[in-house]
Write a protein that holds these residues in place. Structure first.
Motif, short mmCIF file in Angstrom:
data_model
loop_
_atom_site.label_atom_id
_atom_site.label_comp_id
_atom_site.label_asym_id
_atom_site.label_seq_id
_atom_site.Cartn_x
_atom_site.Cartn_y
_atom_site.Cartn_z
N LEU A 1 47.05 133.97 63.69
CA LEU A 1 46.54 134.35 64.94
C LEU A 1 46.93 133.25 65.92
N GLY A 2 46.44 131.97 65.73
CA GLY A 2 46.64 130.85 66.85
C GLY A 2 48.00 130.60 67.27
N PHE A 3 49.12 130.91 66.43
CA PHE A 3 50.20 130.89 66.94
C PHE A 3 50.78 132.20 67.66
N ILE A 4 50.25 133.30 67.31
CA ILE A 4 50.48 134.41 68.02
C ILE A 4 49.83 134.23 69.66
N ARG A 5 48.71 133.84 69.81
CA ARG A 5 48.12 133.45 71.00
C ARG A 5 48.88 132.37 71.75
N LEU A 6 49.39 131.39 71.02
CA LEU A 6 50.38 130.49 71.68
C LEU A 6 51.48 131.06 72.26
N GLY A 7 51.75 131.69 71.48
CA GLY A 7 53.15 132.66 71.86
C GLY A 7 53.02 133.58 73.29
N LEU A 8 51.78 134.31 72.91
CA LEU A 8 51.67 135.28 74.01
C LEU A 8 51.36 134.84 75.27
N MET A 9 50.57 133.53 75.26
CA MET A 9 50.51 133.09 76.62
C MET A 9 51.01 131.77 76.90
N PRO A 10 52.46 131.64 77.05
CA PRO A 10 52.89 130.40 77.27
C PRO A 10 53.10 129.92 78.60
N THR A 11 53.04 131.14 79.51
CA THR A 11 53.20 130.68 80.83
C THR A 11 52.01 130.30 81.47
N ARG A 12 50.70 130.89 80.94
CA ARG A 12 49.49 130.40 81.56
C ARG A 12 49.16 128.88 80.91
N ARG A 13 49.69 128.73 79.56
CA ARG A 13 49.43 127.65 78.92
C ARG A 13 50.33 126.22 79.70
N LYS A 14 51.44 126.72 80.23
CA LYS A 14 52.25 125.78 80.97
C LYS A 14 51.41 125.34 82.40
N GLY A 15 51.11 126.42 82.86
CA GLY A 15 50.55 126.21 84.32
C GLY A 15 49.17 125.27 84.20
N VAL A 16 48.41 125.58 83.24
CA VAL A 16 46.86 124.88 82.94
C VAL A 16 47.14 123.60 82.31
N GLU A 17 48.46 123.28 81.81
CA GLU A 17 48.27 122.03 80.76
C GLU A 17 47.81 120.76 81.13
N SER A 18 47.85 120.51 82.40
CA SER A 18 47.39 119.39 82.94
C SER A 18 45.90 119.17 82.97
N SER A 19 45.25 120.21 83.26
CA SER A 19 43.79 120.33 83.55
C SER A 19 43.00 120.39 82.39
N PRO A 20 43.22 121.10 81.21
CA PRO A 20 42.41 121.02 80.14
C PRO A 20 42.43 119.88 79.45
#
Length: 51
Positions: A26-45
């Protein structure tokens, strides 16, 4: 230990392994489903996690 208790213990161990695998999938699926969001927010979290 009786045979039944050994069998129950084995069943619990396999169940725990299966659940952990499902959680990982499930974690891998989540990472796969939101790669764009992840990249855009990677610096702040990271700063949030650092706190």
């Amino acid at each position: 230990m009786t045979v039944a208790s050994i069998a129950i213990a084995r069943a619990f161990i396999t169940l725990e392994k299966a659940i952990s695998q499902i959680v990982q999938v499930l974690g891998f699926i989540r990472l796969g489903l939101m790669p764009t969001r992840r990249k855009g927010v990677e610096s702040s979290p990271r700063s949030g996690i650092g706190r």
